[in-house]
Design a protein around this motif. Sequence first.
Motif, PDB file in Angstrom:
ATOM      1  N   SER A   1       6.296   5.120  -3.713  1.00 29.26           N
ATOM      2  CA  SER A   1       5.698   6.307  -3.695  1.00 29.26           C
ATOM      3  C   SER A   1       6.277   7.270  -2.744  1.00 29.26           C
ATOM      4  O   SER A   1       6.570   8.348  -2.801  1.00 29.26           O
ATOM      5  CB  SER A   1       4.324   6.260  -3.355  1.00 29.26           C
ATOM      6  N   SER A  24      -1.274   2.415   9.194  1.00 25.86           N
ATOM      7  CA  SER A  24      -0.438   3.651   9.486  1.00 25.86           C
ATOM      8  C   SER A  24      -0.563   3.842  10.950  1.00 25.86           C
ATOM      9  O   SER A  24      -1.618   4.107  11.607  1.00 25.86           O
ATOM     10  CB  SER A  24      -0.703   5.097   8.741  1.00 25.86           C
ATOM     11  N   LEU A  77       3.670   1.243  -2.104  1.00 27.75           N
ATOM     12  CA  LEU A  77       4.199   2.003  -1.213  1.00 27.75           C
ATOM     13  C   LEU A  77       5.653   2.671  -0.959  1.00 27.75           C
ATOM     14  O   LEU A  77       6.110   3.874  -0.833  1.00 27.75           O
ATOM     15  CB  LEU A  77       3.887   1.446   0.545  1.00 27.75           C
ATOM     16  N   ILE A  95       0.975   5.875  -5.021  1.00 26.06           N
ATOM     17  CA  ILE A  95       0.083   6.345  -3.973  1.00 26.06           C
ATOM     18  C   ILE A  95       0.280   7.746  -3.419  1.00 26.06           C
ATOM     19  O   ILE A  95       1.516   8.192  -3.390  1.00 26.06           O
ATOM     20  CB  ILE A  95       0.310   5.188  -2.765  1.00 26.06           C
ATOM     21  N   LEU A 115      -3.272  -2.320   4.780  1.00 24.93           N
ATOM     22  CA  LEU A 115      -2.180  -1.395   4.968  1.00 24.93           C
ATOM     23  C   LEU A 115      -2.781  -0.403   6.280  1.00 24.93           C
ATOM     24  O   LEU A 115      -3.643   0.197   6.174  1.00 24.93           O
ATOM     25  CB  LEU A 115      -2.083  -0.426   3.861  1.00 24.93           C
TER      26      LEU A 115
END
Length: 256
Positions: free
Chosen positions: A155, A232, A152, A54, A230
């Motif tokens: 990355s 944030s 994730l 990612i 996902l």
Amino acid sequence: QSCIEIGMTAEYAGRLELALHRIKVYDCFHLLWRRVSFDNTWKPLLVKPSIYQIAIEGKTDSLSLYQRGDSHSVDRSGDDVSEVFGIRGYRAGDTLHRIHWKLSAKTDELLVKEFSNSMKNALYICVDLHTDSEEKWIHERFDGMATILASLCHSLLLQQETHEVFWYNGEDGELHSMSIAGEQDIYEIVGELSAATTYDYSYDFQNVLQEHGMYGKRVKAFLVDMDWNLYSGDQCIASMTEDNMNKELLNLRIVQ
């Protein structure tokens, strides 16, 4: 003695247990055979999820768990060498620079310093195992969630970002966590999650972490759920299906 490798495939990532049913050894003409005694206990193994890179844009220096923050956890040790969290006995694997030499000389026992855990500059990934009450622990859903989480984590490690994964286990009612500092940690966390129990009620990770003094102003938090979303912070930055999951992961760019 001889070693025989057997190739196997699995459709979904997760924890499996295998056991041999029987072993027969034949002669070279395949006419005569005899049974061989062996250990037929169940053996656990882990099917690794697919991992995609990612793209993470922007500066992530302020998110490192190793940076000193404005406050430290009162109930969790860490790696902030600027402050000592506590003293304990030496355990195998402890590095020499952690040994408290003066105190060890006085007590005639090797003692090790545990450093504090900075709470203002931290990078967390929360895994929400919430599902509807009618649903079971479905392999497909776990495979998708594990793929997103592993990608994730991988990355972030490429960005040299050590981070911590949190999850709530519906069976024991406890919040669990694990620091991710290398590739092997990624596979270990997938194994831990595959053994966890889902729950049919909401769980507020941010509120719980704040209550434990682990969620400060400089904390960066991601959340992965069982619906393959996902987040944030409070913003959903990717929502995937079986058809577009791999493509979405490859093209996803997280702006810090």
